[in-house]
Scaffold this motif. Structure first.
Motif, short mmCIF file in Angstrom:
data_model
loop_
_atom_site.label_atom_id
_atom_site.label_comp_id
_atom_site.label_asym_id
_atom_site.label_seq_id
_atom_site.Cartn_x
_atom_site.Cartn_y
_atom_site.Cartn_z
N GLN A 289 -2.27 10.66 -10.49
CA GLN A 289 -1.87 11.00 -11.86
C GLN A 289 -1.59 9.76 -12.71
O GLN A 289 -1.17 9.88 -13.86
N LYS A 290 -1.79 8.58 -12.13
CA LYS A 290 -1.57 7.29 -12.80
C LYS A 290 -0.13 7.13 -13.26
O LYS A 290 0.16 6.61 -14.33
N LYS A 291 0.81 7.56 -12.41
CA LYS A 291 2.23 7.44 -12.72
C LYS A 291 2.91 6.37 -11.88
O LYS A 291 4.13 6.23 -11.94
N LEU A 292 2.13 5.61 -11.11
CA LEU A 292 2.70 4.52 -10.31
C LEU A 292 2.25 3.19 -10.88
O LEU A 292 1.12 3.06 -11.36
N PRO A 293 3.11 2.18 -10.81
CA PRO A 293 2.73 0.84 -11.29
C PRO A 293 1.87 0.13 -10.25
O PRO A 293 2.38 -0.55 -9.36
N GLY A 294 0.58 0.32 -10.32
CA GLY A 294 -0.30 -0.30 -9.34
C GLY A 294 -1.75 -0.16 -9.72
O GLY A 294 -2.08 0.19 -10.86
N PHE A 295 -2.62 -0.41 -8.77
CA PHE A 295 -4.06 -0.40 -9.03
C PHE A 295 -4.82 -0.18 -7.72
O PHE A 295 -4.29 -0.42 -6.64
N TYR A 296 -6.05 0.30 -7.87
CA TYR A 296 -6.93 0.44 -6.71
C TYR A 296 -7.66 -0.86 -6.47
O TYR A 296 -8.12 -1.51 -7.40
N THR A 297 -7.76 -1.22 -5.22
CA THR A 297 -8.60 -2.32 -4.80
C THR A 297 -9.50 -1.74 -3.71
O THR A 297 -9.06 -1.53 -2.58
N SER B 46 0.84 -1.20 0.00
CA SER B 46 0.00 0.00 0.00
C SER B 46 0.88 1.24 0.00
O SER B 46 2.07 1.19 0.33
N LEU B 47 0.28 2.37 -0.36
CA LEU B 47 1.01 3.64 -0.36
C LEU B 47 1.54 3.96 1.03
O LEU B 47 2.69 4.40 1.19
N ARG B 48 0.73 3.75 2.04
CA ARG B 48 1.14 4.05 3.41
C ARG B 48 2.31 3.17 3.83
O ARG B 48 3.26 3.64 4.47
N ARG C 188 0.71 9.50 -3.14
CA ARG C 188 -0.71 9.68 -3.45
C ARG C 188 -0.90 10.55 -4.70
O ARG C 188 -1.77 10.28 -5.53
N ARG C 189 -0.09 11.59 -4.83
CA ARG C 189 -0.20 12.46 -6.00
C ARG C 189 0.13 11.67 -7.27
O ARG C 189 -0.58 11.75 -8.27
N ARG D 141 -10.70 1.19 -1.82
CA ARG D 141 -10.12 2.52 -1.57
C ARG D 141 -8.60 2.50 -1.48
O ARG D 141 -7.96 3.53 -1.43
N LYS D 142 -8.03 1.33 -1.42
CA LYS D 142 -6.58 1.19 -1.23
C LYS D 142 -5.87 1.05 -2.57
O LYS D 142 -6.30 0.31 -3.44
N TYR D 143 -4.77 1.78 -2.72
CA TYR D 143 -3.95 1.68 -3.92
C TYR D 143 -2.76 0.78 -3.61
O TYR D 143 -2.02 1.02 -2.66
N LEU D 144 -2.59 -0.27 -4.39
CA LEU D 144 -1.49 -1.21 -4.20
C LEU D 144 -0.47 -0.99 -5.31
O LEU D 144 -0.81 -0.93 -6.49
N VAL D 145 0.80 -0.89 -4.91
CA VAL D 145 1.89 -0.61 -5.84
C VAL D 145 2.75 -1.85 -6.00
O VAL D 145 3.11 -2.51 -5.03
N ASN D 146 3.11 -2.15 -7.25
CA ASN D 146 4.04 -3.22 -7.55
C ASN D 146 5.43 -2.71 -7.16
O ASN D 146 5.99 -1.82 -7.80
N THR D 147 5.97 -3.24 -6.08
CA THR D 147 7.23 -2.72 -5.53
C THR D 147 8.42 -2.99 -6.43
O THR D 147 9.36 -2.19 -6.47
#
Length: 70
Positions: A32-40, A11-13, A27-28, A42-48
């Motif tokens: 802006q859809k500049k992170l490799p991830g997706f919303y599930t 997660s972002l946090r 979060r910004r 309310r939570k945004y998960l990032v491919n680390t």
């Protein structure tokens, strides 16, 4: 044999708590859809793995000096 492993997502946090980038910046970029991830939900998960590769790439959006663009 070619083994593939599932991508690791955080997660972002959780990423912000590692000290890699501040949560507000993450979060910004997510918005802006500049992170490799997706919303599930309310939570945004990032491919680390992909995030790490982006941070190591000198041409990445994270390594550009945005002050020069203004």
């Amino acid at each position: 044999m070619n083994e593939t492993f599932p991508a690791k997502f955080m997660s972002l946090r959780a990423i912000a708590q590692t000290g890699l980038l501040p949560e507000s910046v993450l979060r910004r970029f997510a918005k802006q859809k500049k992170l490799p991830g997706f919303y599930t939900g309310r939570k945004y998960l990032v491919n680390t793995d992909l995030l790490t590769a982006m941070l190591e790439d000198p041409t990445s959006i994270f390594n550009q000096d945005h002050r020069e663009a203004h």
